[in-house]
Write a protein that holds these residues in place. Structure first.
Motif, PDB file in Angstrom:
ATOM      1  N   ASP A  95       0.808  -1.226   0.000  1.00 59.45           N
ATOM      2  CA  ASP A  95       0.000   0.000   0.000  1.00 59.45           C
ATOM      3  C   ASP A  95       0.840   1.274   0.000  1.00 59.45           C
TER       4      ASP A  95
ATOM      5  N   ASN B 277       0.087   3.786  -2.931  1.00 68.82           N
ATOM      6  CA  ASN B 277      -1.259   4.342  -2.788  1.00 68.82           C
ATOM      7  C   ASN B 277      -1.343   5.329  -1.636  1.00 68.82           C
TER       8      ASN B 277
ATOM      9  N   ARG C 170      -2.598   9.103  -2.215  1.00 64.56           N
ATOM     10  CA  ARG C 170      -3.790   9.600  -1.520  1.00 64.56           C
ATOM     11  C   ARG C 170      -3.481  10.766  -0.594  1.00 64.56           C
TER      12      ARG C 170
ATOM     13  N   LYS D 183       6.047   5.749 -10.001  1.00 65.68           N
ATOM     14  CA  LYS D 183       4.826   6.113  -9.276  1.00 65.68           C
ATOM     15  C   LYS D 183       5.070   7.106  -8.156  1.00 65.68           C
TER      16      LYS D 183
END
Length: 285
Positions: free
Chosen positions: A97, A100, A104, A123
């Motif tokens: 995670d 992400n 976020r 990323k």
């Protein structure tokens, strides 16, 4: 191939930054409190992602406190960004995670045995590296296993989903018997009981487990360098300003020997033969 460029901070840029921060403070900007820390216990917080289950690196203790090399590095960096230790909110960021969580905005940055590679760098942005680790073997202190090839017909443990044990079987010991457990703690128990002959993952992670009080003196690292793992601090993609500030903090941590102290404090009991502090932007392939 992923490369990191060394950044150059000019005196003019530094002056401009100071002026900008001063203007913001005087102007009473109501921006996100997670972006700017007062550094004086003023109530602002910074959210930092770490592991909660890796002794010696990122561990949530029974009393709710946090310990480990990643925690020490992140605490030092946060202080250089203007946050006191009591202004840090630690957020558990599991491996799957991490990208992400940054995308976020759940955390400002992540220090969680986060190896820099091309896929991840597409990323997120990385500061560092701040530690060069290697895949290694942990064995009993009296073990005669000194090379990965010694694992043929031996039992080798790693966690489910990890590529470390499979790498050993594919490249060094095709006759090794792979034993997978749900976590490293289970592998440590199996190694202690003799159910397996070795445990493999990054040497820093192995050293952290071996340094725990209940294991001191029982295990040793084989001292192999089966891979290069460049640990970086993950930052949201495009946040160059934070990357540059973290890099400055890491360089300062090395220069004032706080980096060396953190290595000794967290890995010393396992006789961890760490690499010297890596140069910012230098990714060892």
């Amino acid at each position: 191939m992923f490369t990191m460029k060394l950044r150059k901070v000019t005196a003019a840029a530094a002056t401009a930054l100071v002026l900008a921060l001063t203007a913001t403070a005087c102007g009473g900007d109501d921006g996100d409190s997670d972006e700017t820390g007062s550094g004086s216990g003023g109530g602002d917080k910074i959210k930092i992602g770490i592991k909660f289950d890796q002794p010696g690196l990122g561990l949530k203790e029974p009393d709710g406190s946090f310990s480990g090399f990643d925690v020490d590095v992140a605490t030092y960096v946060a202080k250089e960004l203007g946050y006191d230790a009591d202004q840090i909110e630690w957020v558990e960021t599991k491996s799957a995670d991490r990208e992400n969580a940054l995308a976020r905005g759940d955390v400002k940055f992540i220090a969680a045995t986060y190896s820099i590679n091309d896929e991840r760098a597409a990323k997120v942005d990385f500061a560092g590296p701040y530690l060069l680790a290697h895949q290694d073997l942990l064995v009993k202190a009296d073990s005669d296993i000194t090379e990965a090839t010694d694992l043929n017909d031996k039992n080798l443990c790693s966690v489910t989903g990890s590529t470390s044990a499979q790498n050993v079987k594919n490249d060094f010991a095709p006759e090794a018997n792979l034993k997978q457990n749900s976590g490293y703690s289970e592998c440590m128990s199996a190694l202690q009981s003799g159910a397996v002959d070795a445990l493999t993952t990054d040497d820093s992670i192995l050293a952290g487990f071996a340094a725990q009080e209940q294991y001191k003196g029982q295990f040793k690292l084989a001292g192999l360098k089966l891979s290069n793992e460049n640990y970086g601090i993950g930052v949201k993609k495009g946040d160059t300003e934070t990357v540059n500030k973290i890099n400055d903090a890491l360089e300062k941590m090395v220069a004032d020997k706080a980096w060396d102290k953190a290595v000794t404090d967290n890995f010393g009991p396992a006789n961890y033969k760490n690499e010297p502090a890596p140069e910012i932007g230098n990714i060892v392939k």
